[in-house]
Design a protein around this motif. Structure first.
Motif, PDB file in Angstrom:
ATOM      1  N   LEU A  67       8.615   4.562   6.890  1.00  0.00           N
ATOM      2  CA  LEU A  67       7.925   4.798   6.817  1.00  0.00           C
ATOM      3  C   LEU A  67       8.056   5.836   5.336  1.00  0.00           C
ATOM      4  CD1 LEU A  67       6.230   6.700  10.197  1.00  0.00           C
ATOM      5  CD2 LEU A  67       5.802   4.860   8.782  1.00  0.00           C
ATOM      6  N   SER A  68       6.372   5.258   4.489  1.00  0.00           N
ATOM      7  CA  SER A  68       7.599   6.447   3.088  1.00  0.00           C
ATOM      8  C   SER A  68       6.383   7.642   3.601  1.00  0.00           C
ATOM      9  CB  SER A  68       6.201   5.517   2.767  1.00  0.00           C
ATOM     10  OG  SER A  68       4.830   6.177   2.891  1.00  0.00           O
ATOM     11  N   SER A  69       7.435   8.627   2.330  1.00  0.00           N
ATOM     12  CA  SER A  69       6.703  10.337   2.816  1.00  0.00           C
ATOM     13  C   SER A  69       4.841  10.179   3.300  1.00  0.00           C
ATOM     14  CB  SER A  69       6.816  10.455   1.593  1.00  0.00           C
ATOM     15  OG  SER A  69       6.787  10.314   0.661  1.00  0.00           O
ATOM     16  N   GLY A  70       4.904   9.467   2.435  1.00  0.00           N
ATOM     17  CA  GLY A  70       3.110   9.228   2.275  1.00  0.00           C
ATOM     18  C   GLY A  70       2.874   9.088   3.570  1.00  0.00           C
ATOM     19  N   ALA A  71       3.154   8.548   4.063  1.00  0.00           N
ATOM     20  CA  ALA A  71       3.402   7.598   5.989  1.00  0.00           C
ATOM     21  C   ALA A  71       3.164   8.723   6.419  1.00  0.00           C
ATOM     22  CB  ALA A  71       3.787   6.678   6.209  1.00  0.00           C
TER      23      ALA A  71
ATOM     24  N   VAL B 295      -9.014  13.337   4.499  1.00  0.00           N
ATOM     25  CA  VAL B 295      -8.275  11.758   3.029  1.00  0.00           C
ATOM     26  C   VAL B 295      -7.936  12.523   2.081  1.00  0.00           C
ATOM     27  CG1 VAL B 295      -9.059  10.018   2.568  1.00  0.00           C
ATOM     28  CG2 VAL B 295      -9.846  10.404   4.990  1.00  0.00           C
ATOM     29  N   GLN B 296      -9.227  13.672   0.922  1.00  0.00           N
ATOM     30  CA  GLN B 296      -8.637  13.709   0.056  1.00  0.00           C
ATOM     31  C   GLN B 296      -7.664  14.785  -0.137  1.00  0.00           C
ATOM     32  OE1 GLN B 296     -12.868  15.540  -0.479  1.00  0.00           O
ATOM     33  NE2 GLN B 296     -12.680  14.976  -2.638  1.00  0.00           N
ATOM     34  N   GLN B 297      -6.888  15.227   1.015  1.00  0.00           N
ATOM     35  CA  GLN B 297      -5.854  16.577   0.427  1.00  0.00           C
ATOM     36  C   GLN B 297      -5.287  15.268   0.693  1.00  0.00           C
ATOM     37  OE1 GLN B 297      -5.521  19.141   3.354  1.00  0.00           O
ATOM     38  NE2 GLN B 297      -6.840  20.766   2.705  1.00  0.00           N
ATOM     39  N   TRP B 298      -4.645  14.645   1.437  1.00  0.00           N
ATOM     40  CA  TRP B 298      -3.549  13.550   1.651  1.00  0.00           C
ATOM     41  C   TRP B 298      -3.427  12.490   0.457  1.00  0.00           C
ATOM     42  CZ3 TRP B 298      -3.596   8.093   1.926  1.00  0.00           C
ATOM     43  CH2 TRP B 298      -2.368   6.935   1.688  1.00  0.00           C
ATOM     44  N   ASP B 299      -4.771  11.947  -0.392  1.00  0.00           N
ATOM     45  CA  ASP B 299      -4.830  11.546  -1.282  1.00  0.00           C
ATOM     46  C   ASP B 299      -4.312  11.906  -2.517  1.00  0.00           C
ATOM     47  OD1 ASP B 299      -5.248   8.419  -2.821  1.00  0.00           O
ATOM     48  OD2 ASP B 299      -7.006   9.902  -3.721  1.00  0.00           O
ATOM     49  N   HIS B 300      -4.650  13.365  -2.490  1.00  0.00           N
ATOM     50  CA  HIS B 300      -4.412  13.958  -3.891  1.00  0.00           C
ATOM     51  C   HIS B 300      -2.554  14.248  -4.228  1.00  0.00           C
ATOM     52  CE1 HIS B 300      -8.652  15.656  -4.753  1.00  0.00           C
ATOM     53  NE2 HIS B 300      -8.627  14.742  -4.680  1.00  0.00           N
ATOM     54  N   ARG B 301      -2.206  14.115  -3.252  1.00  0.00           N
ATOM     55  CA  ARG B 301      -0.760  14.773  -3.242  1.00  0.00           C
ATOM     56  C   ARG B 301       0.171  13.410  -2.784  1.00  0.00           C
ATOM     57  NH1 ARG B 301      -3.384  18.464  -0.789  1.00  0.00           N
ATOM     58  NH2 ARG B 301      -2.273  20.536  -0.490  1.00  0.00           N
TER      59      ARG B 301
ATOM     60  N   ALA C  84       0.676  -1.011   0.294  1.00  0.00           N
ATOM     61  CA  ALA C  84       0.487   0.327   0.412  1.00  0.00           C
ATOM     62  C   ALA C  84       0.661   0.958   0.475  1.00  0.00           C
ATOM     63  CB  ALA C  84      -0.940  -0.022   0.990  1.00  0.00           C
ATOM     64  N   ARG C  85       2.527   1.403  -0.412  1.00  0.00           N
ATOM     65  CA  ARG C  85       2.920   2.274  -0.135  1.00  0.00           C
ATOM     66  C   ARG C  85       2.997   3.282   1.128  1.00  0.00           C
ATOM     67  NH1 ARG C  85       3.763   3.848  -6.743  1.00  0.00           N
ATOM     68  NH2 ARG C  85       3.808   2.411  -7.313  1.00  0.00           N
ATOM     69  N   LEU C  86       2.945   2.490   2.319  1.00  0.00           N
ATOM     70  CA  LEU C  86       2.758   3.149   3.347  1.00  0.00           C
ATOM     71  C   LEU C  86       3.785   2.415   4.326  1.00  0.00           C
ATOM     72  CD1 LEU C  86      -0.661   1.794   4.706  1.00  0.00           C
ATOM     73  CD2 LEU C  86      -0.007   4.337   4.149  1.00  0.00           C
ATOM     74  N   VAL C  87       4.428   2.223   4.470  1.00  0.00           N
ATOM     75  CA  VAL C  87       5.810   1.547   4.706  1.00  0.00           C
ATOM     76  C   VAL C  87       7.030   0.906   3.703  1.00  0.00           C
ATOM     77  CG1 VAL C  87       5.266   1.527   6.842  1.00  0.00           C
ATOM     78  CG2 VAL C  87       5.626  -0.618   5.002  1.00  0.00           C
ATOM     79  N   ASN C  88       8.585   0.834   3.101  1.00  0.00           N
ATOM     80  CA  ASN C  88       9.378   0.559   2.450  1.00  0.00           C
ATOM     81  C   ASN C  88      10.584   0.539   3.555  1.00  0.00           C
ATOM     82  OD1 ASN C  88      10.690   3.080   2.350  1.00  0.00           O
ATOM     83  ND2 ASN C  88       9.071   4.146   1.402  1.00  0.00           N
ATOM     84  N   ARG C  89      11.517  -1.007   2.217  1.00  0.00           N
ATOM     85  CA  ARG C  89      12.547  -1.502   3.291  1.00  0.00           C
ATOM     86  C   ARG C  89      13.184  -1.282   1.608  1.00  0.00           C
ATOM     87  NH1 ARG C  89      11.411  -7.952   4.092  1.00  0.00           N
ATOM     88  NH2 ARG C  89      12.376  -7.618   6.124  1.00  0.00           N
ATOM     89  N   ASP C  90      14.894  -1.839   1.604  1.00  0.00           N
ATOM     90  CA  ASP C  90      15.534  -2.596   0.834  1.00  0.00           C
ATOM     91  C   ASP C  90      15.859  -3.605   1.026  1.00  0.00           C
ATOM     92  OD1 ASP C  90      17.409  -2.257  -1.202  1.00  0.00           O
ATOM     93  OD2 ASP C  90      18.754  -1.398  -0.018  1.00  0.00           O
ATOM     94  N   ALA C  91      15.126  -4.444   0.365  1.00  0.00           N
ATOM     95  CA  ALA C  91      15.602  -6.140   1.154  1.00  0.00           C
ATOM     96  C   ALA C  91      16.174  -6.678   0.093  1.00  0.00           C
ATOM     97  CB  ALA C  91      14.070  -6.182   1.244  1.00  0.00           C
TER      98      ALA C  91
END
Length: 275
Positions: A92-96, A206-212, A75-82
């Motif tokens: 945390l992703s920049s979105g999270a 939610v709209q503000q977060w999603d649009h960005r 869901a692109r809320l977290v990321n990692r380099d595995a």
């Protein structure tokens, strides 16, 4: 006149496509433990391995934590380099990292409008998101906000689902304190409760977060195919979100007249705490 004293431009009323986007975003944030894990990584990070997250949540086992974090990565809320380390930590992703305004709007709505919400902030947010993310909930709220009251059949026609299916969804929304029936007779119209009418700031956040943080076009899709398409996050949009308060005029059309609801009917529509 001081420009800060001028009234803000009214926010356009939410459309069907907007409701679909909101619903898709809520579906990514609603799964159990998502909010808890976001808060845990934000507090103890910036990076945590699966075992570290599990350490802060002893009630759940490490394999389940690993599974939930993998879903959050999808869901692109977290990321990692595995690539070279299968035990690589999550961050945390920049979105999270910009979920703060959204979480605050949800927590405030829950505290002010839900009957006895959970006390812990993360639990309160997850409880509210559970009530809001179900299929077509946002569109039902939008339609009832626009029309004031609607019968089951009319709602089903507007949303494009069977009367039986929309009736089941309305039962869930009634149990969750979002809608109420205007009478006990079969076919009595539904209206929004006070909690349902107070959702505009939540949907705006939610709209503000999603649009960005999403590159998906605002197109309504069939329920079975609805997904959240997220794009690359940037520091500029994250900073803009932190600076921008969530507007409260999402339902900017004139409020529809609400029928009077008997107290016994309103009481019966309070949230169910056993689900």
């Amino acid at each position: 006149m001081n420009p800060h004293d001028q009234l803000a431009e009214p926010t356009p009323a939410m459309t069907t496509a907007d409701a679909a986007r909101v619903e898709n975003a809520l579906r990514q944030l609603a799964p159990k433990w998502t909010t808890h894990f976001v808060h845990t990584i934000a507090k103890y990070g910036p990076e945590l391995r699966v075992r570290d997250v599990a350490h802060h949540h002893p009630a759940i086992n490490q394999p389940y934590v690993s599974k939930r974090l993998a879903a959050m990565a999808d869901a692109r809320l977290v990321n990692r380099d595995a690539t070279f380390d299968r035990w690589a930590p999550y961050r945390l992703s920049s979105g999270a990292r910009t979920l703060g305004p959204l979480y605050r709007a949800v927590a405030q709505w829950s505290s002010e409008h839900l009957d006895r919400p959970p006390q812990g902030r993360s639990d309160r947010i997850e409880d509210a998101l559970r009530r809001l993310h179900l299929v077509d909930t946002t569109e039902v709220v939008r339609l009832l906000s626009e029309h004031g009251s609607m019968r089951v059949g009319h709602l089903g026609e507007r949303i494009g689902v069977s009367e039986q299916l929309i009736a089941t969804r309305l039962n869930h929304m009634q149990a969750d304190g979002l809608v109420a029936r205007t009478g006990s007779r079969h076919g009595a119209p539904y209206i929004l409760t006070d909690a349902g009418r107070a959702l505009a700031p939540v949907y705006a956040a939610v709209q503000q977060w999603d649009h960005r943080h999403s590159a998906a076009p605002a197109v309504r899709m069939p329920a079975a195919a609805r997904t959240l398409a997220t794009g690359a996050d940037t520091a500029r949009t994250a900073a803009a979100l932190r600076r921008s308060p969530a507007p409260t005029g999402l339902f900017s059309h004139a409020p529809a007249t609400q029928p009077r609801v008997p107290a016994a009917v309103t009481a019966a529509s309070r949230p169910s705490h056993g689900r």
